[in-house]
Design a protein around this motif. Structure first.
Motif, mmCIF file in Angstrom:
data_model
loop_
_atom_site.group_PDB
_atom_site.id
_atom_site.type_symbol
_atom_site.label_atom_id
_atom_site.label_comp_id
_atom_site.label_asym_id
_atom_site.label_seq_id
_atom_site.Cartn_x
_atom_site.Cartn_y
_atom_site.Cartn_z
ATOM 1 N N ARG A 287 0.836 -1.205 0.000
ATOM 2 C CA ARG A 287 0.000 0.000 0.000
ATOM 3 C C ARG A 287 0.870 1.253 0.000
ATOM 4 N NH1 ARG A 287 -3.641 1.848 2.659
ATOM 5 N NH2 ARG A 287 -5.541 1.625 1.434
ATOM 6 N N ILE A 288 1.910 1.242 0.822
ATOM 7 C CA ILE A 288 2.803 2.398 0.906
ATOM 8 C C ILE A 288 3.478 2.657 -0.439
ATOM 9 C CG2 ILE A 288 4.997 3.171 1.896
ATOM 10 C CD1 ILE A 288 4.078 1.817 4.532
ATOM 11 N N ALA A 289 3.997 1.605 -1.057
ATOM 12 C CA ALA A 289 4.690 1.767 -2.334
ATOM 13 C C ALA A 289 3.739 2.244 -3.425
ATOM 14 C CB ALA A 289 5.349 0.449 -2.739
ATOM 15 N N CYS A 290 2.530 1.715 -3.435
ATOM 16 C CA CYS A 290 1.532 2.139 -4.419
ATOM 17 C C CYS A 290 1.227 3.631 -4.256
ATOM 18 C CB CYS A 290 0.266 1.304 -4.242
ATOM 19 S SG CYS A 290 -1.092 1.750 -5.360
ATOM 20 N N ARG A 291 1.056 4.045 -3.022
ATOM 21 C CA ARG A 291 0.635 5.425 -2.733
ATOM 22 C C ARG A 291 1.762 6.449 -2.895
ATOM 23 N NH1 ARG A 291 -0.685 4.912 2.677
ATOM 24 N NH2 ARG A 291 1.358 5.793 3.235
ATOM 25 N N GLU A 292 2.997 6.048 -2.567
ATOM 26 C CA GLU A 292 4.075 7.032 -2.423
ATOM 27 C C GLU A 292 5.146 7.004 -3.503
ATOM 28 O OE1 GLU A 292 3.665 9.226 -0.232
ATOM 29 O OE2 GLU A 292 2.363 8.334 1.281
ATOM 30 N N HIS A 293 5.110 6.058 -4.449
ATOM 31 C CA HIS A 293 6.284 5.913 -5.315
ATOM 32 C C HIS A 293 6.573 7.156 -6.156
ATOM 33 C CE1 HIS A 293 3.006 4.287 -7.886
ATOM 34 N NE2 HIS A 293 3.744 4.663 -8.919
ATOM 35 N N LEU A 294 5.551 7.857 -6.598
ATOM 36 C CA LEU A 294 5.822 9.068 -7.371
ATOM 37 C C LEU A 294 6.393 10.174 -6.501
ATOM 38 C CD1 LEU A 294 2.937 9.452 -9.985
ATOM 39 C CD2 LEU A 294 5.163 8.360 -10.208
ATOM 40 N N ASN A 295 5.973 10.228 -5.237
ATOM 41 C CA ASN A 295 6.532 11.229 -4.326
ATOM 42 C C ASN A 295 8.032 11.029 -4.145
ATOM 43 O OD1 ASN A 295 4.197 12.703 -3.762
ATOM 44 N ND2 ASN A 295 3.529 11.217 -2.219
ATOM 45 N N LEU A 296 8.460 9.769 -4.077
ATOM 46 C CA LEU A 296 9.886 9.530 -3.911
ATOM 47 C C LEU A 296 10.654 9.849 -5.192
ATOM 48 C CD1 LEU A 296 12.092 8.777 -2.051
ATOM 49 C CD2 LEU A 296 11.660 6.363 -2.466
ATOM 50 N N HIS A 297 10.053 9.559 -6.344
ATOM 51 C CA HIS A 297 10.727 9.892 -7.600
ATOM 52 C C HIS A 297 10.986 11.400 -7.703
ATOM 53 C CE1 HIS A 297 10.289 5.819 -8.610
ATOM 54 N NE2 HIS A 297 9.184 5.854 -9.329
ATOM 55 N N ARG A 298 10.099 12.217 -7.163
ATOM 56 C CA ARG A 298 10.269 13.677 -7.223
ATOM 57 C C ARG A 298 10.706 14.247 -5.873
ATOM 58 N NH1 ARG A 298 5.592 16.691 -5.691
ATOM 59 N NH2 ARG A 298 3.915 15.367 -4.922
ATOM 60 N N LEU A 299 11.491 13.464 -5.160
ATOM 61 C CA LEU A 299 11.918 13.855 -3.817
ATOM 62 C C LEU A 299 12.579 15.233 -3.798
ATOM 63 C CD1 LEU A 299 12.277 12.965 -0.821
ATOM 64 C CD2 LEU A 299 14.486 11.999 -1.501
ATOM 65 N N ASP A 300 13.357 15.548 -4.815
ATOM 66 C CA ASP A 300 14.076 16.825 -4.837
ATOM 67 C C ASP A 300 13.136 18.017 -4.955
ATOM 68 O OD1 ASP A 300 16.441 15.494 -4.577
ATOM 69 O OD2 ASP A 300 16.968 15.569 -6.706
ATOM 70 N N GLU A 301 11.885 17.779 -5.349
ATOM 71 C CA GLU A 301 10.921 18.866 -5.474
ATOM 72 C C GLU A 301 10.139 19.102 -4.181
ATOM 73 O OE1 GLU A 301 8.362 18.014 -8.765
ATOM 74 O OE2 GLU A 301 10.000 17.209 -9.991
ATOM 75 N N LEU A 302 10.253 18.190 -3.224
ATOM 76 C CA LEU A 302 9.452 18.282 -2.006
ATOM 77 C C LEU A 302 10.068 19.247 -1.010
ATOM 78 C CD1 LEU A 302 8.502 14.530 -1.344
ATOM 79 C CD2 LEU A 302 7.290 16.244 -2.720
ATOM 80 N N ARG A 303 9.196 19.931 -0.277
ATOM 81 C CA ARG A 303 9.646 20.792 0.812
ATOM 82 C C ARG A 303 9.958 19.934 2.035
ATOM 83 N NH1 ARG A 303 4.628 24.643 1.371
ATOM 84 N NH2 ARG A 303 3.681 22.573 1.229
ATOM 85 N N PRO A 304 10.740 20.464 2.973
ATOM 86 C CA PRO A 304 11.060 19.698 4.183
ATOM 87 C C PRO A 304 9.830 19.164 4.907
ATOM 88 C CG PRO A 304 12.465 21.614 4.047
ATOM 89 C CD PRO A 304 11.482 21.741 2.927
ATOM 90 N N ALA A 305 8.769 19.965 4.999
ATOM 91 C CA ALA A 305 7.556 19.507 5.677
ATOM 92 C C ALA A 305 6.915 18.343 4.931
ATOM 93 C CB ALA A 305 6.564 20.654 5.820
ATOM 94 N N SER A 306 6.971 18.390 3.599
ATOM 95 C CA SER A 306 6.391 17.297 2.807
ATOM 96 C C SER A 306 7.181 16.009 2.979
ATOM 97 C CB SER A 306 6.340 17.691 1.332
ATOM 98 O OG SER A 306 5.514 18.822 1.144
ATOM 99 N N VAL A 307 8.510 16.135 3.071
ATOM 100 C CA VAL A 307 9.339 14.951 3.316
ATOM 101 C C VAL A 307 9.008 14.366 4.685
ATOM 102 C CG1 VAL A 307 11.686 14.106 3.640
ATOM 103 C CG2 VAL A 307 11.201 15.762 1.833
ATOM 104 N N HIS A 308 8.876 15.223 5.681
ATOM 105 C CA HIS A 308 8.509 14.749 7.021
ATOM 106 C C HIS A 308 7.185 14.006 6.995
ATOM 107 C CE1 HIS A 308 6.268 15.089 10.805
ATOM 108 N NE2 HIS A 308 7.448 14.952 11.401
ATOM 109 N N ASP A 309 6.202 14.587 6.317
ATOM 110 C CA ASP A 309 4.869 13.978 6.312
ATOM 111 C C ASP A 309 4.864 12.670 5.525
ATOM 112 O OD1 ASP A 309 4.123 16.114 7.821
ATOM 113 O OD2 ASP A 309 3.080 17.173 6.200
#
Length: 408
Positions: free
Chosen positions: A300-322
């Protein structure tokens, strides 16, 4: 009363592979004779014993007769008159139907040595169709021996297709499907397992959510292989390469893109929102196969989050924390490393991308370490109390992630 080494130990020796468990078949004996020699009974459905010194399994030679649907629908006869050849005849593949006597002489009535040399997975007899688990086992052996060049014999594939057409495969119990799937995902080339099941029509019956991915197009600039099903095969193979023998990583890799099969066709080849769409399909697979909780949660985690990890460099610190918090990565830190592995398999499981770097994995692990270094006990020691602890802890962790991102 004679004992013969059988099955995988003989096969693997002929393949030059390190042997695992050694199994024996005993011809001409009764359960009472085995007990009298100190063997310990462990078989529930047929007579199997443990050797009093080595602990290895010794099974009485037996025949099996079909009596109903499914893999439990058999009548077993373990009479002392059952011959070695009759016992070997009930086995699934010729390469598993070779015995060796105490002098090292091979007994090979069904041509298993020949098929090992020819790199062929071939059924022993027409009785193969009587047990649907054999279909899964052939696919799993294909995943194991694909690096050695093994393929399924055409006549065996035809029998497997008949088993699907006759509905025999529909009588597989979820526990056995999961057991074989879990083992297959731990083999070197899990895509061969999917390919064999798909070629005989079984994938659509056993894993329809995965089968539905084949033929679904993706954007060529991101996925040179284009087909979402082909991509899934590449991803599970990459997961096996990155995490050998780890079915947890393999299962999450298998299900990470199920949402693409649910994208409306008029939106192809884009798949906006497939991460959220896929969660229901992941849940359906896990419920049907009674998948263990740890495998279900990572999938479930991989399905939900894989695109977020691919664009990790675009995330703000708060988004990485969450992101870390949504994965329960503060309470279960191993989850973040597991997610990072699955996402690397996804990124590199694409045509021509196998050897490309995936820096997001190490970056996420570094940010995770920085956030974990912030401890709630320190806040309490500083006089922070009550609901304020959670708020201040989040702020401190975000600050630690920000510092790690900027190198300060």
């Amino acid at each position: 009363m004679r004992a013969y080494l059988v099955g995988g130990a003989v096969r693997d020796r002929l393949l030059g592979r390190e042997g695992g468990d050694r199994d024996w078949v005993v011809v001409g004996a009764t359960p009472e004779q085995m007990l009298a020699q100190g063997f310990k009974p462990v078989g529930r459905d047929f007579p199997v014993f443990l050797h009093p010194r080595t602990g290895e399994e010794y099974a009485l030679a037996r025949t099996e007769r079909k009596s109903g649907r499914g893999y439990r629908g058999f009548v077993v006869d373990a009479h002392p008159a059952v011959t070695l050849e009759e016992d070997l005849a009930r086995r699934d593949l010729t390469i598993n139907a070779i015995a060796q006597d105490e002098d090292g002489t091979l007994i090979d009535p069904y041509g298993g040595v020949r098929d090992i040399q020819a790199r062929v997975l071939r059924h022993v007899s027409p009785a193969f169709v009587e047990d649907p688990v054999r279909l899964l086992r052939v696919a799993r052996f294909a995943a194991r021996f694909a690096p050695l060049g093994f393929t399924v014999a055409p006549e065996t594939m035809a029998l497997m297709a008949r088993m699907v057409a006759d509905g025999e495969v529909d009588h597989l119990v979820p526990e056995r499907v999961w057991q074989e799937l879990r083992r297959a995902l731990a083999e070197p080339v899990p895509s061969a397992f999917l390919a064999v099941l798909r070629d005989c029509g079984a994938l659509a019956r056993i894993l329809p959510e995965v089968d539905a991915l084949y033929g679904v197009p993706q954007r060529a600039e991101f996925h040179p292989e284009i087909d979402a099903g082909v991509h899934t095969g590449l991803v599970v193979d990459m997961a096996a390469r990155l995490a050998p023998g780890d079915s947890l990583i393999g299962f999450a890799a298998l299900l990470h893109d199920l949402g693409k099969a649910l994208t409306p066709a008029d939106e192809w080849p884009r798949h906006v929102g497939h991460e959220q769409r896929g969660l229901a399909a992941v849940d359906a697979v896990c419920a049907r196969l009674k998948v263990p909780a740890d495998h279900r949660e990572l999938a479930r985690i991989a399905c939900r989050e894989h695109l977020n990890l691919h664009r990790l460099d675009e995330l703000r610190p708060a988004s990485v924390h969450d992101l870390i918090a949504r994965c329960d990565g503060f309470r279960r830190p191993e989850r973040i490393a597991q997610l990072a592995l699955v996402c690397e398999a996804d990124a590199r499981g694409r045509l021509g991308k196998h050897d490309e770097p995936y820096p997001q994995r190490e970056r996420l692990l570094a940010l995770h370490r920085a956030a974990l270094a912030v401890n709630a006990r320190e806040l309490v020691a500083a006089g922070v109390s009550g609901p304020e602890v959670g708020k201040r802890l989040r702020e401190a962790r975000i600050a630690a992630i920000r510092a790690a991102m900027t190198g300060r």
